[in-house]
Design a protein around this motif. Structure first.
Motif, PDB file in Angstrom:
ATOM      1  N   TYR A 314       6.365  12.393  -3.709  1.00  0.00           N
ATOM      2  CA  TYR A 314       5.020  12.961  -3.796  1.00  0.00           C
ATOM      3  C   TYR A 314       4.664  13.157  -5.256  1.00  0.00           C
ATOM      4  CZ  TYR A 314       6.832  17.713  -4.700  1.00  0.00           C
ATOM      5  OH  TYR A 314       7.440  18.815  -5.242  1.00  0.00           O
ATOM      6  N   GLY A 315       3.356  13.198  -5.532  1.00  0.00           N
ATOM      7  CA  GLY A 315       2.877  13.351  -6.896  1.00  0.00           C
ATOM      8  C   GLY A 315       1.382  13.174  -6.952  1.00  0.00           C
ATOM      9  N   PHE A 316       0.859  13.057  -8.154  1.00  0.00           N
ATOM     10  CA  PHE A 316      -0.590  12.908  -8.327  1.00  0.00           C
ATOM     11  C   PHE A 316      -0.876  12.201  -9.641  1.00  0.00           C
ATOM     12  CE2 PHE A 316       0.671  16.889 -10.269  1.00  0.00           C
ATOM     13  CZ  PHE A 316       0.000  16.906 -11.481  1.00  0.00           C
ATOM     14  N   HIS A 317      -2.065  11.632  -9.743  1.00  0.00           N
ATOM     15  CA  HIS A 317      -2.526  11.056 -11.009  1.00  0.00           C
ATOM     16  C   HIS A 317      -4.046  11.128 -11.045  1.00  0.00           C
ATOM     17  CE1 HIS A 317      -1.803   7.746  -8.086  1.00  0.00           C
ATOM     18  NE2 HIS A 317      -3.040   7.420  -8.403  1.00  0.00           N
ATOM     19  N   GLN A 318      -4.555  11.215 -12.237  1.00  0.00           N
ATOM     20  CA  GLN A 318      -5.997  11.364 -12.433  1.00  0.00           C
ATOM     21  C   GLN A 318      -6.656  10.003 -12.522  1.00  0.00           C
ATOM     22  OE1 GLN A 318      -6.974  14.264 -15.373  1.00  0.00           O
ATOM     23  NE2 GLN A 318      -9.142  13.712 -15.475  1.00  0.00           N
ATOM     24  N   LYS A 319      -7.801   9.873 -11.839  1.00  0.00           N
ATOM     25  CA  LYS A 319      -8.610   8.650 -11.879  1.00  0.00           C
ATOM     26  C   LYS A 319     -10.036   9.037 -12.231  1.00  0.00           C
ATOM     27  CE  LYS A 319      -6.112   5.766  -8.528  1.00  0.00           C
ATOM     28  NZ  LYS A 319      -6.257   4.987  -7.263  1.00  0.00           N
ATOM     29  N   GLY A 320     -10.363   8.962 -13.487  1.00  0.00           N
ATOM     30  CA  GLY A 320     -11.720   9.345 -13.902  1.00  0.00           C
ATOM     31  C   GLY A 320     -11.944  10.826 -13.670  1.00  0.00           C
ATOM     32  N   ASN A 321     -12.953  11.139 -12.875  1.00  0.00           N
ATOM     33  CA  ASN A 321     -13.285  12.546 -12.628  1.00  0.00           C
ATOM     34  C   ASN A 321     -12.714  13.066 -11.314  1.00  0.00           C
ATOM     35  OD1 ASN A 321     -14.873  11.099 -10.936  1.00  0.00           O
ATOM     36  ND2 ASN A 321     -16.795  12.103 -11.459  1.00  0.00           N
ATOM     37  N   VAL A 323      -8.817  13.517  -8.947  1.00  0.00           N
ATOM     38  CA  VAL A 323      -7.364  13.433  -8.930  1.00  0.00           C
ATOM     39  C   VAL A 323      -6.948  12.942  -7.548  1.00  0.00           C
ATOM     40  CG1 VAL A 323      -7.096  15.850  -8.230  1.00  0.00           C
ATOM     41  CG2 VAL A 323      -5.194  14.663  -9.306  1.00  0.00           C
ATOM     42  N   GLU A 324      -5.983  12.008  -7.540  1.00  0.00           N
ATOM     43  CA  GLU A 324      -5.483  11.457  -6.275  1.00  0.00           C
ATOM     44  C   GLU A 324      -4.055  11.940  -6.062  1.00  0.00           C
ATOM     45  OE1 GLU A 324      -6.273   7.264  -4.756  1.00  0.00           O
ATOM     46  OE2 GLU A 324      -4.144   7.130  -5.329  1.00  0.00           O
ATOM     47  N   PHE A 325      -3.829  12.622  -4.941  1.00  0.00           N
ATOM     48  CA  PHE A 325      -2.521  13.164  -4.588  1.00  0.00           C
ATOM     49  C   PHE A 325      -1.944  12.311  -3.458  1.00  0.00           C
ATOM     50  CE2 PHE A 325       0.613  15.913  -2.753  1.00  0.00           C
ATOM     51  CZ  PHE A 325       1.053  16.716  -3.790  1.00  0.00           C
ATOM     52  N   TYR A 326      -0.619  12.168  -3.415  1.00  0.00           N
ATOM     53  CA  TYR A 326      -0.005  11.367  -2.353  1.00  0.00           C
ATOM     54  C   TYR A 326       1.315  11.985  -1.910  1.00  0.00           C
ATOM     55  CZ  TYR A 326       3.026   9.597  -6.063  1.00  0.00           C
ATOM     56  OH  TYR A 326       3.927   9.510  -7.101  1.00  0.00           O
ATOM     57  N   VAL A 327       1.670  11.738  -0.648  1.00  0.00           N
ATOM     58  CA  VAL A 327       2.990  12.043  -0.095  1.00  0.00           C
ATOM     59  C   VAL A 327       3.446  10.783   0.633  1.00  0.00           C
ATOM     60  CG1 VAL A 327       4.326  13.439   1.513  1.00  0.00           C
ATOM     61  CG2 VAL A 327       2.513  14.506   0.170  1.00  0.00           C
ATOM     62  N   LYS A 328       4.548  10.197   0.156  1.00  0.00           N
ATOM     63  CA  LYS A 328       5.024   8.915   0.690  1.00  0.00           C
ATOM     64  C   LYS A 328       6.414   9.105   1.281  1.00  0.00           C
ATOM     65  CE  LYS A 328       6.012   4.141  -0.685  1.00  0.00           C
ATOM     66  NZ  LYS A 328       6.042   3.187  -1.814  1.00  0.00           N
ATOM     67  N   ASP A 329       6.576   8.716   2.554  1.00  0.00           N
ATOM     68  CA  ASP A 329       7.894   8.833   3.193  1.00  0.00           C
ATOM     69  C   ASP A 329       8.405   7.465   3.615  1.00  0.00           C
ATOM     70  OD1 ASP A 329       7.140   8.124   5.953  1.00  0.00           O
ATOM     71  OD2 ASP A 329       6.089  10.036   6.004  1.00  0.00           O
ATOM     72  N   SER A 330       9.658   7.420   4.033  1.00  0.00           N
ATOM     73  CA  SER A 330      10.263   6.179   4.540  1.00  0.00           C
ATOM     74  C   SER A 330      10.654   6.379   5.998  1.00  0.00           C
ATOM     75  CB  SER A 330      11.493   5.809   3.700  1.00  0.00           C
ATOM     76  OG  SER A 330      12.424   6.891   3.672  1.00  0.00           O
ATOM     77  N   MET A 370     -13.487  21.062   0.360  1.00  0.00           N
ATOM     78  CA  MET A 370     -13.289  21.217  -1.079  1.00  0.00           C
ATOM     79  C   MET A 370     -13.866  20.050  -1.875  1.00  0.00           C
ATOM     80  SD  MET A 370      -9.526  23.053  -1.549  1.00  0.00           S
ATOM     81  CE  MET A 370      -8.594  22.142  -0.320  1.00  0.00           C
ATOM     82  N   GLY A 371     -14.582  19.149  -1.180  1.00  0.00           N
ATOM     83  CA  GLY A 371     -15.281  18.065  -1.880  1.00  0.00           C
ATOM     84  C   GLY A 371     -14.490  16.789  -2.037  1.00  0.00           C
ATOM     85  N   GLY A 372     -13.418  16.618  -1.265  1.00  0.00           N
ATOM     86  CA  GLY A 372     -12.615  15.403  -1.379  1.00  0.00           C
ATOM     87  C   GLY A 372     -12.568  14.620  -0.087  1.00  0.00           C
TER      88      GLY A 372
END
Length: 395
Positions: A314-321, A323-330, A370-372
Motif C-alpha cells: 500500500y502507498g500513495f503518490h501525488q498526481k497534479g492536484n 493524490v492517488e492511494f492504493y492497496v494491492k494484495d496477492s 470527501m470529493g474523490g
C-alpha cells in the motif's frame, strides 16, 4: 300539351313517362346548380376555417398550390407567393425531409395514403407536425399537415411518467431484495459474535480461572465485531440520509500510513508480508482524519482477510492536484461479475467469510463525500488492487 284524339292509350303513357323524365332531369339540374352555388360560396371559407395546412405537391416534392388559408402555414413568414413553386427539401431540415420523402415515394408506388411526421423550429421553438399524404393522380399528391405539438408533449409526458413509474417499481423491488438480504445477513453476523459472547461469559463464570483470560479475549474480540457492525449500519444510514457531518483538517498522509503499518504488520496470515511503499512526505489533504483512516482500515482488513500468501502493498503518490492511494494484495482476486457490483450494499466476495458486505459501500460513500472516487482492478487468483483519489491540499 298537344292532344291527338287518334293517339292510343299506349302513346299517351309514353308521353307521360317522357315528361316525368324531363321533370326529373330539370330537378337534378336545379339541385346541382344549388350545390355548385353552395360550393362556390363556402368552399374557400371552409378551407380557411380548417386548422390544417393543405398543399398540393407534385411527385418531385414541389409545392404546386396552397389549398388552405395562408394563416395555416407552418412555415415562418410564408405567403402563397413564396410557398408555391418551392420544394419541400428547401423548407424542412434534412432529416425531416428524408422522412417525408420516403412516405411520398411509398404513396406514389402503392396509391395508399400514409402518415409522416417532422419537426420544425419556429421562433426558436420546436414544433411537431403530422403529415397525411394522399395520391390525387399520376402527377399530384395532397398533403394535410397538422400541428401535433400539444399531443406530442402529452405523449412524451406519459412516457416520462411511465419510465418514472417503472424506475420506482424497480427501486422498490431492489429495496425489498436489499431488505431481505440485510435481514438474512444481519441475523448471521449478529448471532455469531453474540453466541460467542454469551457462551464464553458463562464459561468464565463457571469455568477454570486459568482459562478466563483467554475467554475474556474472545469476548472482547467478538464485542468489537458486534460494535463495528452496528457502527457500520449507523454510518451507512447517516450517509444515505445526508446527516453525517465530516470534520475538516490538514492531514499528512505519511503519518496515517506509518501508524497503520504498526497496527497491521503482525496481523497478516501465515508468511504474508505487509509492505508500505511510501509516498511524498509533503503530501497533505484537507479532510476528516477519522473517516479517511476508516477507509484505509477497511481496505487493509479486506486485503489481509483474503490473502494467504505473497505480499500486500500500500502507498500513495501525488498526481497534479490529486493524490492517488492504493492497496494491492496477492489474494484470491474478485470475479468480474462480482467486481462490477462490489461497492453496492451487502455484496461480498465470499459469502462464507465473516463480514456484512457494508465496508466497501461505506468506503465509496465516504470517499465521494470527501470529493474523490474509488475503483478497483482485479484478476481471479492473482490479486486485487483498490485505488481511491482525493484532492490535494496545495502548499
Amino acid at each position: 300539351m298537344e292532344y291527338n284524339e287518334n293517339e292510343t292509350k299506349a302513346d299517351l303513357l309514353k308521353k307521360i313517362k317522357r315528361l316525368e323524365k324531363e321533370v326529373d332531369n330539370l330537378s337534378s339540374e336545379v339541385a346541382l346548380h344549388e350545390r355548385n352555388r353552395f360550393r362556390d360560396r363556402y368552399t374557400t371559407r371552409i378551407l380557411d376555417a380548417l386548422p390544417d395546412m393543405l398543399t398540393i405537391l407534385d411527385h418531385d416534392a414541389n409545392i404546386v398550390e396552397l389549398v388552405s388559408s395562408p394563416n395555416t402555414s407552418h412555415i415562418e413568414g410564408a405567403t402563397i407567393e413564396n410557398i408555391v413553386h418551392r420544394n419541400v427539401k428547401d423548407i424542412l431540415p434534412p432529416k425531416s425531409y428524408e422522412s417525408i420523402r420516403i412516405i411520398m415515394d411509398k404513396v406514389i408506388q402503392t396509391g395508399i395514403s400514409s402518415i409522416a411526421q417532422h419537426e420544425l423550429v419556429i421562433n426558436s421553438v420546436v414544433y411537431h407536425f403530422e403529415n397525411h399524404i394522399s395520391k390525387l393522380d399520376d402527377e399530384y399528391l395532397l398533403c394535410i399537415c397538422r400541428d401535433i405539438s400539444h399531443q406530442w408533449e402529452i405523449e412524451r409526458a406519459k412516457e416520462e411518467q411511465q419510465r418514472a413509474l417503472t424506475l420506482a417499481q424497480i427501486k422498490a423491488e431492489e429495496a425489498d431484495k436489499l431488505k431481505s438480504a440485510f435481514l438474512a445477513n444481519m441475523s448471521h453476523e449478529v448471532r455469531t459474535p453474540l453466541n460467542a459472547i454469551v457462551g464464553f461469559s458463562k464459561i468464565i463464570v463457571n469455568g477454570d480461572s486459568t482459562e478466563r483470560g483467554q475467554y475474556a479475549d474472545i469476548i472482547e474480540k467478538n464485542s468489537h465485531i458486534l460494535l463495528n457492525l452496528f457502527n457500520d449500519i449507523l454510518d451507512l444510514s447517516a450517509l444515505e440520509a445526508s446527516s453525517l457531518e465530516l470534520s475538516s483538517r490538514k492531514i499528512r498522509l505519511l503519518d496515517i500510513c506509518c501508524q497503520l503499518y504498526q497496527l497491521y504488520r503482525d496481523k497478516t496470515q501465515g508468511e504474508v508480508e505487509l509492505i508500505f511503499d511510501g509516498g511524498d512526505a509533503d503530501t497533505y489533504i484537507l479532510g476528516d482524519l477519522e473517516r479517511l483512516t476508516q477507509v484505509i482500515n477497511n481496505l487493509l482488513n479486506n486485503a489481509i482477510k483474503f490473502t494467504i500468501q505473497g505480499e500486500i502493498h500500500y502507498g500513495f503518490h501525488q498526481k497534479g492536484n490529486i493524490v492517488e492511494f492504493y492497496v494491492k494484495d496477492s489474494g484470491i482476486g474478485i470475479p468480474s461479475e462480482k467486481a462490477a457490483t462490489i461497492f453496492q450494499r451487502f455484496r461480498k466476495i465470499n459469502d462464507f467469510v465473516q463480514g456484512t458486505g457494508l465496508g466497501l459501500t461505506l468506503c465509496r460513500m465516504l470517499i465521494e463525500k470527501m470529493g474523490g472516487r474509488i475503483w478497483l482492478r482485479s484478476k481471479e487468483k492473482e490479486g486485487t488492487t483498490f485505488y481511491f483519489t482525493l484532492p490535494c491540499l496545495q502548499s
